[in-house]
Design a protein around this motif. Structure first.
Motif, short mmCIF file in Angstrom:
data_model
loop_
_atom_site.label_atom_id
_atom_site.label_comp_id
_atom_site.label_asym_id
_atom_site.label_seq_id
_atom_site.Cartn_x
_atom_site.Cartn_y
_atom_site.Cartn_z
N GLN A 26 0.84 -1.20 0.00
CA GLN A 26 0.00 0.00 0.00
C GLN A 26 0.87 1.25 0.00
O GLN A 26 0.62 2.20 -0.74
CB GLN A 26 -0.93 0.01 1.23
N PHE A 27 1.92 1.25 0.84
CA PHE A 27 2.82 2.40 0.91
C PHE A 27 3.53 2.60 -0.42
O PHE A 27 3.58 3.71 -0.95
CB PHE A 27 3.85 2.24 2.03
N GLU A 28 4.12 1.53 -0.97
CA GLU A 28 4.88 1.66 -2.21
C GLU A 28 4.01 2.18 -3.35
O GLU A 28 4.44 3.02 -4.14
CB GLU A 28 5.50 0.30 -2.59
N SER A 29 2.78 1.73 -3.41
CA SER A 29 1.86 2.19 -4.45
C SER A 29 1.51 3.66 -4.27
O SER A 29 1.58 4.45 -5.22
CB SER A 29 0.59 1.33 -4.41
N ARG A 30 1.16 4.05 -3.06
CA ARG A 30 0.74 5.44 -2.80
C ARG A 30 1.90 6.42 -2.84
O ARG A 30 1.73 7.57 -3.24
CB ARG A 30 -0.01 5.52 -1.47
N ALA A 31 3.10 5.98 -2.40
CA ALA A 31 4.26 6.88 -2.36
C ALA A 31 5.05 6.85 -3.66
O ALA A 31 5.93 7.68 -3.86
CB ALA A 31 5.17 6.50 -1.19
N GLY A 32 4.75 5.89 -4.54
CA GLY A 32 5.50 5.78 -5.79
C GLY A 32 6.94 5.38 -5.56
O GLY A 32 7.83 5.82 -6.28
N MET A 33 7.18 4.54 -4.56
CA MET A 33 8.53 4.10 -4.20
C MET A 33 8.58 2.58 -4.18
O MET A 33 7.58 1.94 -3.86
CB MET A 33 8.91 4.58 -2.79
N ASN A 34 9.74 2.03 -4.49
CA ASN A 34 10.01 0.62 -4.25
C ASN A 34 11.08 0.58 -3.18
O ASN A 34 12.15 1.17 -3.33
CB ASN A 34 10.50 -0.09 -5.51
N CYS A 35 10.78 -0.11 -2.09
CA CYS A 35 11.69 -0.11 -0.94
C CYS A 35 12.33 -1.47 -0.75
O CYS A 35 11.65 -2.46 -0.47
CB CYS A 35 10.91 0.25 0.33
N LYS A 68 1.05 5.67 9.45
CA LYS A 68 -0.11 5.62 10.33
C LYS A 68 -0.95 4.44 9.83
O LYS A 68 -1.48 4.48 8.72
CB LYS A 68 -0.90 6.93 10.25
N VAL A 69 -1.01 3.38 10.64
CA VAL A 69 -1.64 2.12 10.23
C VAL A 69 -2.78 1.80 11.19
O VAL A 69 -2.60 1.82 12.41
CB VAL A 69 -0.61 0.97 10.25
N PHE A 70 -3.95 1.47 10.63
CA PHE A 70 -5.09 1.10 11.45
C PHE A 70 -5.27 -0.40 11.44
O PHE A 70 -5.32 -1.03 10.39
CB PHE A 70 -6.38 1.76 10.94
N GLN A 71 -5.36 -0.98 12.64
CA GLN A 71 -5.68 -2.41 12.79
C GLN A 71 -7.03 -2.51 13.48
O GLN A 71 -7.18 -2.05 14.61
CB GLN A 71 -4.60 -3.12 13.62
N SER A 72 -8.01 -3.05 12.78
CA SER A 72 -9.36 -3.15 13.34
C SER A 72 -9.40 -4.18 14.47
O SER A 72 -8.43 -4.92 14.70
CB SER A 72 -10.36 -3.52 12.24
N LEU A 73 -10.53 -4.24 15.14
CA LEU A 73 -10.71 -5.20 16.22
C LEU A 73 -10.67 -6.62 15.67
O LEU A 73 -11.09 -6.85 14.52
CB LEU A 73 -12.03 -4.93 16.94
N GLN A 86 4.17 9.94 6.20
CA GLN A 86 5.00 11.12 6.03
C GLN A 86 6.36 10.65 5.56
O GLN A 86 6.95 9.74 6.15
CB GLN A 86 5.14 11.88 7.34
N THR A 87 6.87 11.26 4.49
CA THR A 87 8.19 10.91 3.97
C THR A 87 9.22 11.95 4.39
O THR A 87 8.87 12.97 4.99
CB THR A 87 8.14 10.79 2.43
N GLY A 88 10.48 11.70 4.06
CA GLY A 88 11.54 12.67 4.35
C GLY A 88 11.89 12.78 5.81
O GLY A 88 12.33 13.83 6.27
N LYS A 89 11.72 11.71 6.56
CA LYS A 89 12.02 11.72 7.99
C LYS A 89 13.43 11.20 8.25
O LYS A 89 14.00 10.50 7.42
CB LYS A 89 11.00 10.85 8.75
N THR A 90 13.96 11.54 9.41
CA THR A 90 15.26 11.03 9.84
C THR A 90 15.05 10.11 11.03
O THR A 90 13.96 10.06 11.61
CB THR A 90 16.21 12.17 10.26
N ARG A 91 16.10 9.42 11.42
CA ARG A 91 16.01 8.53 12.58
C ARG A 91 15.68 9.31 13.84
O ARG A 91 15.02 8.80 14.75
CB ARG A 91 17.32 7.75 12.75
N ASP A 92 16.11 10.57 13.91
CA ASP A 92 15.92 11.37 15.13
C ASP A 92 14.61 12.16 15.17
O ASP A 92 14.28 12.74 16.20
CB ASP A 92 17.09 12.34 15.30
N ASP A 93 13.86 12.20 14.05
CA ASP A 93 12.58 12.93 14.07
C ASP A 93 11.63 12.27 15.06
O ASP A 93 11.48 11.05 15.05
CB ASP A 93 11.94 12.94 12.69
#
Length: 98
Positions: A26-35, A68-73, A86-93
């Motif tokens: 889901q992330f790769e599709s929405r962010a346009g990234m391959n990780c 931000k991930v939602f896990q239902s009951l 949110q992209t562009g984060k560092t380890r210390d953010d």
């Protein structure tokens, strides 16, 4: 923790990594990234009608994202879903509500 408030930041567990693995497509599709790397580092939770996870994930050397991930009951029998990121984060953010 206050009801509805965020928990303290904790080191990622194997269960959190499993959630991250499940929402990676889901992330790769929405962010346009391959990780090649998609490693959960730390997380916080918020209890709602299920659990909202705020997770810092390393996606490459020195590059991080916040998920931000939602896990239902459990009785709803649904997998986790990627709510936001949110992209562009560092380890210390700091990992905060978004």
């Amino acid at each position: 923790m206050m009801p509805g408030g965020l928990s303290d930041t904790k080191p990622a567990t194997p269960e959190v990594q499993q959630l991250v693995n499940q929402v990676k497509p889901q992330f790769e599709s929405r962010a346009g990234m391959n990780c090649g790397v998609f490693t959960a580092i730390v997380y916080r939770t918020q209890v709602v009608a299920g659990t909202m996870y705020f997770i810092k994930v390393q996606v490459s050397d020195g590059v991080y994202v916040h998920l931000k991930v939602f896990q239902s009951l459990p009785h709803e029998n649904l997998g986790p879903s990627l709510v936001s990121f949110q992209t562009g984060k560092t380890r210390d953010d700091p990992l905060t509500y978004f």
